[in-house]
Design a protein around this motif. Sequence first.
Motif, PDB file in Angstrom:
ATOM      1  N   GLU A 119       0.845  -1.193   0.000  1.00 35.85           N
ATOM      2  CA  GLU A 119       0.000   0.000   0.000  1.00 35.85           C
ATOM      3  C   GLU A 119       0.879   1.242   0.000  1.00 35.85           C
ATOM      4  OE1 GLU A 119      -2.749   0.018   3.198  1.00 35.85           O
ATOM      5  OE2 GLU A 119      -3.786  -1.822   2.571  1.00 35.85           O
ATOM      6  N   GLY A 120       0.470   2.217  -0.779  1.00 31.74           N
ATOM      7  CA  GLY A 120       1.211   3.467  -0.839  1.00 31.74           C
ATOM      8  C   GLY A 120       2.205   3.482  -1.994  1.00 31.74           C
ATOM      9  N   TYR A 121       2.572   4.678  -2.405  1.00 31.65           N
ATOM     10  CA  TYR A 121       3.421   4.874  -3.576  1.00 31.65           C
ATOM     11  C   TYR A 121       4.744   4.138  -3.460  1.00 31.65           C
ATOM     12  CZ  TYR A 121       6.333   7.416  -6.950  1.00 31.65           C
ATOM     13  OH  TYR A 121       7.194   7.739  -7.963  1.00 31.65           O
ATOM     14  N   GLY A 122       5.463   4.323  -2.348  1.00 31.87           N
ATOM     15  CA  GLY A 122       6.781   3.717  -2.205  1.00 31.87           C
ATOM     16  C   GLY A 122       6.735   2.201  -2.183  1.00 31.87           C
ATOM     17  N   ALA A 123       5.809   1.641  -1.417  1.00 27.77           N
ATOM     18  CA  ALA A 123       5.699   0.185  -1.332  1.00 27.77           C
ATOM     19  C   ALA A 123       5.340  -0.417  -2.686  1.00 27.77           C
ATOM     20  CB  ALA A 123       4.663  -0.202  -0.286  1.00 27.77           C
ATOM     21  N   LEU A 124       4.455   0.224  -3.437  1.00 29.28           N
ATOM     22  CA  LEU A 124       4.062  -0.300  -4.738  1.00 29.28           C
ATOM     23  C   LEU A 124       5.208  -0.209  -5.745  1.00 29.28           C
ATOM     24  CD1 LEU A 124       0.383   0.966  -5.016  1.00 29.28           C
ATOM     25  CD2 LEU A 124       1.169  -1.405  -4.798  1.00 29.28           C
ATOM     26  N   LYS A 125       6.018   0.834  -5.653  1.00 33.96           N
ATOM     27  CA  LYS A 125       7.206   0.910  -6.503  1.00 33.96           C
ATOM     28  C   LYS A 125       8.161  -0.244  -6.165  1.00 33.96           C
ATOM     29  CE  LYS A 125       7.224   4.541  -9.357  1.00 33.96           C
ATOM     30  NZ  LYS A 125       7.441   4.417 -10.824  1.00 33.96           N
ATOM     31  N   ALA A 126       8.324  -0.531  -4.873  1.00 28.88           N
ATOM     32  CA  ALA A 126       9.196  -1.636  -4.461  1.00 28.88           C
ATOM     33  C   ALA A 126       8.682  -2.967  -4.994  1.00 28.88           C
ATOM     34  CB  ALA A 126       9.301  -1.669  -2.939  1.00 28.88           C
ATOM     35  N   ARG A 127       7.365  -3.194  -4.895  1.00 33.37           N
ATOM     36  CA  ARG A 127       6.804  -4.444  -5.394  1.00 33.37           C
ATOM     37  C   ARG A 127       6.911  -4.521  -6.928  1.00 33.37           C
ATOM     38  NH1 ARG A 127       6.794  -3.988  -0.741  1.00 33.37           N
ATOM     39  NH2 ARG A 127       8.869  -4.771  -1.265  1.00 33.37           N
ATOM     40  N   SER A 128       6.809  -3.367  -7.586  1.00 31.23           N
ATOM     41  CA  SER A 128       6.967  -3.334  -9.043  1.00 31.23           C
ATOM     42  C   SER A 128       8.387  -3.722  -9.431  1.00 31.23           C
ATOM     43  CB  SER A 128       6.625  -1.939  -9.582  1.00 31.23           C
ATOM     44  OG  SER A 128       5.283  -1.598  -9.321  1.00 31.23           O
ATOM     45  N   GLU A 129       9.362  -3.213  -8.690  1.00 30.69           N
ATOM     46  CA  GLU A 129      10.755  -3.587  -8.932  1.00 30.69           C
ATOM     47  C   GLU A 129      10.933  -5.100  -8.816  1.00 30.69           C
ATOM     48  OE1 GLU A 129      13.619  -1.626  -6.543  1.00 30.69           O
ATOM     49  OE2 GLU A 129      13.027   0.407  -7.115  1.00 30.69           O
ATOM     50  N   GLU A 130      10.350  -5.666  -7.774  1.00 33.82           N
ATOM     51  CA  GLU A 130      10.492  -7.105  -7.545  1.00 33.82           C
ATOM     52  C   GLU A 130       9.829  -7.921  -8.652  1.00 33.82           C
ATOM     53  OE1 GLU A 130      10.597  -6.616  -2.661  1.00 33.82           O
ATOM     54  OE2 GLU A 130       8.774  -7.291  -3.678  1.00 33.82           O
ATOM     55  N   ALA A 131       8.679  -7.449  -9.136  1.00 33.00           N
ATOM     56  CA  ALA A 131       7.993  -8.152 -10.221  1.00 33.00           C
ATOM     57  C   ALA A 131       8.853  -8.161 -11.483  1.00 33.00           C
ATOM     58  CB  ALA A 131       6.639  -7.503 -10.493  1.00 33.00           C
ATOM     59  N   LEU A 132       9.486  -7.039 -11.773  1.00 33.95           N
ATOM     60  CA  LEU A 132      10.347  -6.955 -12.950  1.00 33.95           C
ATOM     61  C   LEU A 132      11.573  -7.847 -12.792  1.00 33.95           C
ATOM     62  CD1 LEU A 132      11.041  -5.692 -15.670  1.00 33.95           C
ATOM     63  CD2 LEU A 132      12.064  -3.758 -14.428  1.00 33.95           C
ATOM     64  N   ALA A 133      12.170  -7.836 -11.601  1.00 35.92           N
ATOM     65  CA  ALA A 133      13.364  -8.661 -11.357  1.00 35.92           C
ATOM     66  C   ALA A 133      13.049 -10.145 -11.464  1.00 35.92           C
ATOM     67  CB  ALA A 133      13.944  -8.333  -9.980  1.00 35.92           C
ATOM     68  N   ARG A 134      11.870 -10.551 -11.023  1.00 32.67           N
ATOM     69  CA  ARG A 134      11.480 -11.962 -11.147  1.00 32.67           C
ATOM     70  C   ARG A 134      11.325 -12.363 -12.614  1.00 32.67           C
ATOM     71  NH1 ARG A 134       8.027 -10.690  -6.794  1.00 32.67           N
ATOM     72  NH2 ARG A 134       6.273 -10.431  -8.239  1.00 32.67           N
ATOM     73  N   ALA A 135      10.723 -11.472 -13.393  1.00 34.36           N
ATOM     74  CA  ALA A 135      10.440 -11.799 -14.783  1.00 34.36           C
ATOM     75  C   ALA A 135      11.680 -11.741 -15.666  1.00 34.36           C
ATOM     76  CB  ALA A 135       9.370 -10.855 -15.323  1.00 34.36           C
ATOM     77  N   LEU A 136      12.542 -10.761 -15.406  1.00 32.81           N
ATOM     78  CA  LEU A 136      13.720 -10.540 -16.256  1.00 32.81           C
ATOM     79  C   LEU A 136      14.961 -10.373 -15.371  1.00 32.81           C
ATOM     80  CD1 LEU A 136      12.239  -7.896 -18.744  1.00 32.81           C
ATOM     81  CD2 LEU A 136      12.379 -10.380 -19.076  1.00 32.81           C
ATOM     82  N   PRO A 137      15.409 -11.411 -14.720  1.00 35.96           N
ATOM     83  CA  PRO A 137      16.500 -11.255 -13.746  1.00 35.96           C
ATOM     84  C   PRO A 137      17.785 -10.687 -14.332  1.00 35.96           C
ATOM     85  CG  PRO A 137      16.089 -13.580 -14.264  1.00 35.96           C
ATOM     86  CD  PRO A 137      14.946 -12.809 -14.821  1.00 35.96           C
ATOM     87  N   ASP A 138      18.051 -10.934 -15.611  1.00 36.56           N
ATOM     88  CA  ASP A 138      19.293 -10.456 -16.229  1.00 36.56           C
ATOM     89  C   ASP A 138      19.051  -9.407 -17.303  1.00 36.56           C
ATOM     90  OD1 ASP A 138      20.851 -12.305 -14.714  1.00 36.56           O
ATOM     91  OD2 ASP A 138      20.223 -13.897 -16.104  1.00 36.56           O
ATOM     92  N   ARG A 139      17.812  -8.890 -17.356  1.00 38.29           N
ATOM     93  CA  ARG A 139      17.490  -7.939 -18.424  1.00 38.29           C
ATOM     94  C   ARG A 139      16.685  -6.762 -17.895  1.00 38.29           C
ATOM     95  NH1 ARG A 139      14.196 -11.142 -22.482  1.00 38.29           N
ATOM     96  NH2 ARG A 139      13.977 -12.679 -20.801  1.00 38.29           N
ATOM     97  N   HIS A 140      17.100  -6.219 -16.768  1.00 38.68           N
ATOM     98  CA  HIS A 140      16.365  -5.077 -16.229  1.00 38.68           C
ATOM     99  C   HIS A 140      17.313  -4.101 -15.536  1.00 38.68           C
ATOM    100  CE1 HIS A 140      16.762  -7.275 -12.427  1.00 38.68           C
ATOM    101  NE2 HIS A 140      16.492  -6.125 -11.832  1.00 38.68           N
ATOM    102  N   THR A 141      16.909  -2.849 -15.555  1.00 37.35           N
ATOM    103  CA  THR A 141      17.613  -1.774 -14.851  1.00 37.35           C
ATOM    104  C   THR A 141      16.599  -1.023 -14.007  1.00 37.35           C
ATOM    105  OG1 THR A 141      18.992  -1.493 -16.823  1.00 37.35           O
ATOM    106  CG2 THR A 141      19.162   0.192 -15.110  1.00 37.35           C
ATOM    107  N   LEU A 142      16.954  -0.736 -12.759  1.00 37.15           N
ATOM    108  CA  LEU A 142      16.087   0.016 -11.854  1.00 37.15           C
ATOM    109  C   LEU A 142      16.679   1.397 -11.644  1.00 37.15           C
ATOM    110  CD1 LEU A 142      15.535  -2.805  -9.203  1.00 37.15           C
ATOM    111  CD2 LEU A 142      14.078  -2.257 -11.173  1.00 37.15           C
ATOM    112  N   VAL A 143      15.940   2.407 -12.013  1.00 37.73           N
ATOM    113  CA  VAL A 143      16.384   3.792 -11.859  1.00 37.73           C
ATOM    114  C   VAL A 143      15.557   4.422 -10.741  1.00 37.73           C
ATOM    115  CG1 VAL A 143      16.703   6.019 -13.001  1.00 37.73           C
ATOM    116  CG2 VAL A 143      16.937   3.896 -14.301  1.00 37.73           C
ATOM    117  N   ARG A 144      16.233   4.896  -9.706  1.00 35.26           N
ATOM    118  CA  ARG A 144      15.533   5.465  -8.544  1.00 35.26           C
ATOM    119  C   ARG A 144      15.854   6.943  -8.412  1.00 35.26           C
ATOM    120  NH1 ARG A 144      17.566   0.395  -4.933  1.00 35.26           N
ATOM    121  NH2 ARG A 144      15.990  -1.124  -5.596  1.00 35.26           N
TER     122      ARG A 144
END
Length: 340
Positions: A119-144
């Motif tokens: 819940e909340g902007y920060g937590a949802l961004k964190a969960r979004s990062e995790e979803a991307l990392a699970r799907a593309l572990p070697d093909r993603h960049t996280l810009v914060r």
Amino acid sequence: MHLLILGGTVFLGRHVIAAALSRGHTVTMLNRGRHGRDLFPEVERLIGDRDADMSALRGREFDAVIDCSGFTPAQIERSLAALDTGAPHVVFVSSISAYGRFIPGKVYDESTALATGDEGYGALKARSEEALARALPDRHTLVRPGLIVGPHDPTGRFTYWPDRVARGGEVLAPGRPERPIQFIDVRDLADFCVALAESRAVGAFNAIGHRLPMRELLDACAAASPDSDARFSWIPDETLLALDVAPWTGLPLWLPESDPEYGGMLLADCSRAFAAGLTTRPMTATITDTLAWSRAPREADWDGAKLVATITPQREAECLAAFRGGVGAGIGTGAGVKPA
């Protein structure tokens, strides 16, 4: 490269598209089509909704994706699923808000623990990062990034300061003059995102500018408006809280340094991003360009819904008068700190 840009043409998205085109790339954009219909006529436009229909991506192939608009893990998953030919490298624009806590006085880096929950902007961004990392572990960049500033900013959070100093008179300056702040020009962030797509860098990067004193920002705003008679009256954190001034929005770039949850938010270590190629333009250029844009007519489809409620001139004068009258810590309940 053929780049897919997920996001609008309001702020960051439009600058990412401009940066990609300037570097010779072919661009396809996908958004809801609500803004910037006359921008970038040379760019292919696809209509899609991150919360509904993303079928426009079916069967399409791209060299990389720059995601400027993902806010939930479901949106990340839906977008990747729509890329049925196989998702290429994805650069996801997250936020420093994905971190769980900003300890007062403590510098933090990319190894800092993420926010918990969903819940909340920060937590949802964190969960979004995790979803991307699970799907593309070697093909993603996280810009914060932290606070993104510059021309076309729909929030007005940074624009407040060049405009206020240009107006002149006694200016309420928040906290202590040497209090550290951080922000990044949207054009520098856009260039960095495109460069990361080009290099296919993997991992997380705090894409924030160098730390500088708040005094330096206000002095630079004054230099950008040489006809202004602005003079700064510095009011301590405790007094501003006692006067119920809203941190971050009421007075942009102000966060009480002792706040247990957000006191250290403007102390990010961004050395990893600089090592990866992030460059930042002189602050004077950001201020001058933001002020010029602020004074120019708005585009026909300008949407002011995201403008924050900064302190009004009348309220600012009342706070300055109260400070001169001796209002201090312990008076009032103070405003809660929860920056967006």
